[in-house]
Design an enzyme around this catalytic site. Structure first.
Site, short mmCIF file in Angstrom:
data_model
loop_
_atom_site.label_atom_id
_atom_site.label_comp_id
_atom_site.label_asym_id
_atom_site.label_seq_id
_atom_site.Cartn_x
_atom_site.Cartn_y
_atom_site.Cartn_z
N ILE A 267 0.85 -1.19 0.00
CA ILE A 267 0.00 0.00 0.00
C ILE A 267 0.88 1.23 0.00
O ILE A 267 1.80 1.37 0.83
CB ILE A 267 -0.92 0.00 1.23
CG1 ILE A 267 -1.79 -1.26 1.23
CG2 ILE A 267 -1.78 1.26 1.26
CD1 ILE A 267 -2.58 -1.46 2.48
N CYS A 268 0.62 2.11 -0.92
CA CYS A 268 1.41 3.34 -1.05
C CYS A 268 0.74 4.44 -0.23
O CYS A 268 -0.14 5.17 -0.72
CB CYS A 268 1.51 3.73 -2.53
SG CYS A 268 2.50 5.22 -2.81
N MET A 269 1.16 4.55 1.03
CA MET A 269 0.64 5.58 1.93
C MET A 269 1.79 6.10 2.79
O MET A 269 2.52 5.32 3.40
CB MET A 269 -0.48 5.02 2.83
CG MET A 269 -1.78 4.74 2.10
SD MET A 269 -3.02 3.98 3.19
CE MET A 269 -3.18 5.23 4.45
#
Length: 308
Positions: free
Chosen positions: A234-236
Site C-alpha cells: 500500500i502506497c501511503m
C-alpha cells in the site's frame, strides 16, 4: 771548730734525707695507699648496699605477681596469657578481599594495568546484558497495552466499519476486515457484483509499536489501482517511519486507506487467471521498500479522508 763540723754534718744529713728518692717515694706512697684503701672500702660498702636494695625491690615485685611471692617462674595465669599471645597470630583467619577494584588499586602499576586490560568482571558483564533485556520487556508491555486498547475500541464501533481477527492467537499479528467503502464508488459496485463482503488486510506490529508504524498489506481480493501495488503493498506516507505518528490508531489508518482506494480508482481485478493469483508477503515487502525510496525522493501525495 768542732761545732762547725757538727753543723756541716747535720746539713749534709738533712740534704740526704730530703733528696733521697726512695725515702721520698716511700713517704708519699704510704700516704697514697691509705687514701686508696679508704676509697676502696667506700666503694665496696656502696656496692653491697646497692645490691641489697636491688634484692629488696625484686622481692617486692615477686610478691605482687599472681604466681606467688619469691617464685621466679611465671604463674599459671601468666603462662596461659603468654601462650595465648603466641598462638593468636597463627589462629587469626585471613581478612577477605575488599573486591576486585580494591585489589587492583592495592597492587602496583603492573597489577592495575593488568586489571584494566582484563575488563569488567562477570557481574558487570551480566549487568550490561540485563539492560537490553529490560528495555525489550518494557517495549513489549507498552505495545501490548496499546493493542489491547485498540481491540476494545474497535469492538465498540457502532458502524461496524472494520473487524479484527488475531492470527494464531498472536496479539501482534492481525487480520483486519474492511467492510465498508464509499457506496458511491465503483469499488463498492464491484464488491456488490462479486459478492465480496469485505477487503482483507494483514497488519503486523513491530516491537517498538506505537512509535513505529505497522506493516500493512492487502490479502484479498486482488485489487488494481487505488494505491495498491504488487504483492498487496500500500502506497501511503503514514505507513512509513517518516509519516507515522504514535497518535495514529488502527481505525484511523483503515479509514485513510478506504479513502485512498476510492481516490485512486481502485477496482477488483476480474481478469481471467490474474484475479485468482494471491498476494505474497515477500513481494509486498520488496515493493514497499522500493516505493518508499521513490517517494522520499519525489514527495508524497495522499488524498484526504473527505475525498472518500
Amino acid at each position: 771548730m768542732a761545732t762547725l763540723l757538727r753543723k756541716i754534718g747535720l746539713i749534709r744529713l738533712h740534704n740526704r734525707d730530703t733528696e733521697d728518692p726512695k725515702h721520698h717515694h716511700n713517704h708519699r706512697g704510704g700516704g697514697g695507699g691509705g687514701q686508696q684503701s679508704a676509697s676502696l672500702r667506700g666503694k665496696g660498702g656502696a656496692k653491697s648496699g646497692g645490691h641489697k636494695q636491688q634484692q629488696q625491690q625484686q622481692q617486692q615485685q615477686q610478691q605482687q605477681q599472681p604466681g606467688g611471692a619469691g617464685d621466679a617462674s611465671p604463674g599459671p595465669g601468666k603462662g596461659k596469657g603468654k601462650r595465648a599471645a603466641e598462638l593468636a597470630p597463627r589462629d587469626k583467619p585471613p581478612q577477605p578481599a575488599a573486591g576486585a577494584a580494591g585489589a587492583a588499586g592495592a597492587g602496583g602499576p603492573r597489577e592495575r594495568a593488568a586489571g584494566a586490560r582484563a575488563g569488567p568482571g562477570p557481574a558487570a558483564a551480566a549487568g550490561g546484558s540485563l539492560v537490553p533485556a529490560a528495555r525489550q520487556q518494557h517495549c513489549t508491555q507498552v505495545r501490548s497495552r496499546r493493542l489491547m486498547k485498540e481491540l476494545q475500541d474497535i469492538a465498540r464501533l457502532s458502524d461496524r466499519f472494520i473487524s479484527v481477527e488475531l492470527v494464531d492467537e498472536s496479539l501482534f499479528d492481525w487480520n483486519v476486515k474492511l467492510h465498508q467503502v464509499d457506496k458511491d464508488s465503483v469499488l463498492w459496485q464491484d464488491m456488490k457484483e462479486t459478492n465480496t463482503e469485505f477487503i482483507l488486510l494483514n497488519l503486523t506490529f513491530p516491537d517498538n509499536f506505537p512509535f513505529s508504524p505497522p506493516f500493512m498489506r492487502v490479502l484479498s481480493p486482488r485489487l488494481e489501482n487505488g494505491y495498491v501495488l504488487d504483492g498487496g503493498a500500500i502506497c501511503m506516507e503514514l505507513l512509513t517511519p517518516r509519516g507515522w505518528s504514535s497518535a495514529y490508531t488502527v481505525e484511523a489508518v483503515m479509514r485513510q486507506f478506504a479513502a485512498s482506494l476510492v481516490k485512486g480508482q481502485g477496482r477488483i481485478c476480474r481478469k481471467a487467471g490474474k484475479s485468482k493469483k494471491s498476494f505474497s508477503r515477500k513481494e509486498a515487502e520488496a515493493t514497499f521498500k522500493s516505493l518508499v525510496k521513490t517517494h522520499e525522493k519525489y514527495g508524497w501525495v495522499t488524498p484526504p479522508v473527505s475525498d472518500g
